[in-house]
Enzyme design. Structure first.
Site, PDB file in Angstrom:
ATOM      1  N   ASP A  46       3.468  -0.878   1.087  1.00 38.72           N
ATOM      2  CA  ASP A  46       2.319  -0.230   1.713  1.00 38.72           C
ATOM      3  C   ASP A  46       1.695   0.779   0.753  1.00 38.72           C
ATOM      4  O   ASP A  46       2.386   1.645   0.210  1.00 38.72           O
ATOM      5  CB  ASP A  46       2.778   0.493   2.986  1.00 38.72           C
ATOM      6  CG  ASP A  46       1.631   1.212   3.691  1.00 38.72           C
ATOM      7  OD1 ASP A  46       1.009   0.599   4.576  1.00 38.72           O
ATOM      8  OD2 ASP A  46       1.357   2.387   3.343  1.00 38.72           O
ATOM      9  N   TYR A  51      -4.367   6.928  -1.750  1.00 37.85           N
ATOM     10  CA  TYR A  51      -3.176   7.334  -2.503  1.00 37.85           C
ATOM     11  C   TYR A  51      -3.417   7.329  -4.010  1.00 37.85           C
ATOM     12  O   TYR A  51      -2.633   7.896  -4.764  1.00 37.85           O
ATOM     13  CB  TYR A  51      -1.987   6.412  -2.203  1.00 37.85           C
ATOM     14  CG  TYR A  51      -1.587   6.318  -0.752  1.00 37.85           C
ATOM     15  CD1 TYR A  51      -2.071   7.201   0.209  1.00 37.85           C
ATOM     16  CD2 TYR A  51      -0.702   5.326  -0.338  1.00 37.85           C
ATOM     17  CE1 TYR A  51      -1.701   7.083   1.535  1.00 37.85           C
ATOM     18  CE2 TYR A  51      -0.311   5.212   0.986  1.00 37.85           C
ATOM     19  CZ  TYR A  51      -0.818   6.083   1.919  1.00 37.85           C
ATOM     20  OH  TYR A  51      -0.434   5.955   3.232  1.00 37.85           O
ATOM     21  N   LYS A  76      -5.487   0.236   2.458  1.00 39.05           N
ATOM     22  CA  LYS A  76      -6.310   0.834   3.505  1.00 39.05           C
ATOM     23  C   LYS A  76      -7.682   1.274   2.999  1.00 39.05           C
ATOM     24  O   LYS A  76      -7.840   1.627   1.822  1.00 39.05           O
ATOM     25  CB  LYS A  76      -5.584   2.057   4.099  1.00 39.05           C
ATOM     26  CG  LYS A  76      -4.151   1.768   4.522  1.00 39.05           C
ATOM     27  CD  LYS A  76      -3.455   3.012   5.020  1.00 39.05           C
ATOM     28  CE  LYS A  76      -1.963   2.773   5.155  1.00 39.05           C
ATOM     29  NZ  LYS A  76      -1.256   2.784   3.863  1.00 39.05           N
ATOM     30  N   HIS A 109      -8.037   3.532   7.535  1.00 38.39           N
ATOM     31  CA  HIS A 109      -7.018   4.570   7.397  1.00 38.39           C
ATOM     32  C   HIS A 109      -7.126   5.658   8.469  1.00 38.39           C
ATOM     33  O   HIS A 109      -6.117   6.097   9.018  1.00 38.39           O
ATOM     34  CB  HIS A 109      -7.124   5.188   6.002  1.00 38.39           C
ATOM     35  CG  HIS A 109      -5.858   5.791   5.502  1.00 38.39           C
ATOM     36  ND1 HIS A 109      -5.595   5.976   4.165  1.00 38.39           N
ATOM     37  CD2 HIS A 109      -4.760   6.253   6.151  1.00 38.39           C
ATOM     38  CE1 HIS A 109      -4.397   6.522   4.021  1.00 38.39           C
ATOM     39  NE2 HIS A 109      -3.879   6.706   5.206  1.00 38.39           N
TER      40      HIS A 109
END
Length: 281
Positions: A46, A51, A76, A109
């Site tokens: 994931d 990120y 996401k 997200h």
């Protein structure tokens, strides 16, 4: 049950029952930890555009030597990329960074980012339309959401053609989010648990220390097993090889019903979930 066992999403796609999380991991840490996770037997990785480590994750996937079709990859849509054209570009950017031809699960997200607070319903609807087109084009296998409450999903379904298969939420003994979990269950939506270990705070809870000793397991192993026994899909994260292997070793014991209830009673002991309608990002 094992790391390669799966839940079947409502569209028929199978997703491994535990995922490996990469939140707060740098590009380099994500690359190495993904390699270690895949070596430990994880088959579900994931990440997210937010990120800023998708390229590292992609390198880890390649360096593992495993076939792409043997790994389930989630990423996401970022908070600044809501909207039809923006989402189309974001999907392609994630594909490029991950260096893959398809994404197994693509998720919105956050339902109500600050940038779109005045028109979040329309922004989500347009993003979802772009995501649905990517499914039709073979770029995405399944669609999901994250941090969505029931009213966000209800609004999405006013225009959606494809139903969300999964809702990734903050979910651990301290933050059980019962209303959302019940809604997910009623709509055949998998409840995926991010921060299943409470971003570390869970390790200070005395009741968990005692139960971990009883089962001769770490607190992390105990809490991850609790998550699985509830039918959740936990996403443990670590950048330490030993812990990555430890977190995978949870299939040789069962938590008794009375102890499950004890853990269920720990709400608020290690923080609660944020309100997605009031986040500052």
């Amino acid at each position: 049950m094992s790391l390669i066992d799966t839940y079947k999403l409502k569209n028929g796609v199978e997703i491994p029952v535990i995922g490996f999380g990469t939140w707060q991991s740098s590009e380099e840490d994500a690359e190495q930890s993904v390699i270690w996770a895949l070596e430990a037997g994880y088959r579900h990785i994931d990440t997210a555009s937010a990120y800023k480590n998708e390229a590292g994750v992609g390198r880890g996937l390649k360096k593992s030597g495993l076939n792409r079709e043997d790994i389930f990859v989630t990423t996401k849509l970022g908070n600044n990329d809501h909207g039809y054209e923006e989402a189309k570009q974001a999907i392609q950017a994630s594909l490029d960074k991950l260096d893959t031809n398809y994404i197994d699960l693509y998720i919105i997200h956050w339902p109500n980012p600050k940038k779109f607070r005045d028109n979040w319903k329309e922004a989500n609807a347009q993003s979802w339309r772009a995501m649905e087109e990517a499914v039709e084009a073979g770029k995405i296998r399944a669609l999901g959401v994250s941090n969505f409450h029931p009213h966000h999903i209800d609004a999405l379904m006013e225009t959606a053609k494809i139903e969300p298969t999964l809702n990734q939420i903050l979910l651990n003994p301290s933050a059980m989010q019962e209303e959302i979990v019940k809604y997910n269950q009623a709509h055949n939506i998998v409840s995926e648990a991010y921060s299943p270990l409470g971003t570390g705070k869970i390790f200070e809870v005395d009741e968990l220390k005692e139960l971990a000793e009883k089962y001769d397991k770490s607190i992390a192993q105990l809490v991850l097993k609790w998550s699985l026994q509830h039918g959740f899909l936990p996403l443990p994260k670590s950048v330490h090889e030993e812990r990555i292997h430890e977190n995978a070793n949870i299939f040789d014991f069962e938590i008794e019903d009375a102890d499950m209830k004890t853990i269920d009673g720990l709400k608020g002991t290690a923080g609660e979930a944020p309100d997605p309608d009031n986040v500052s990002f």
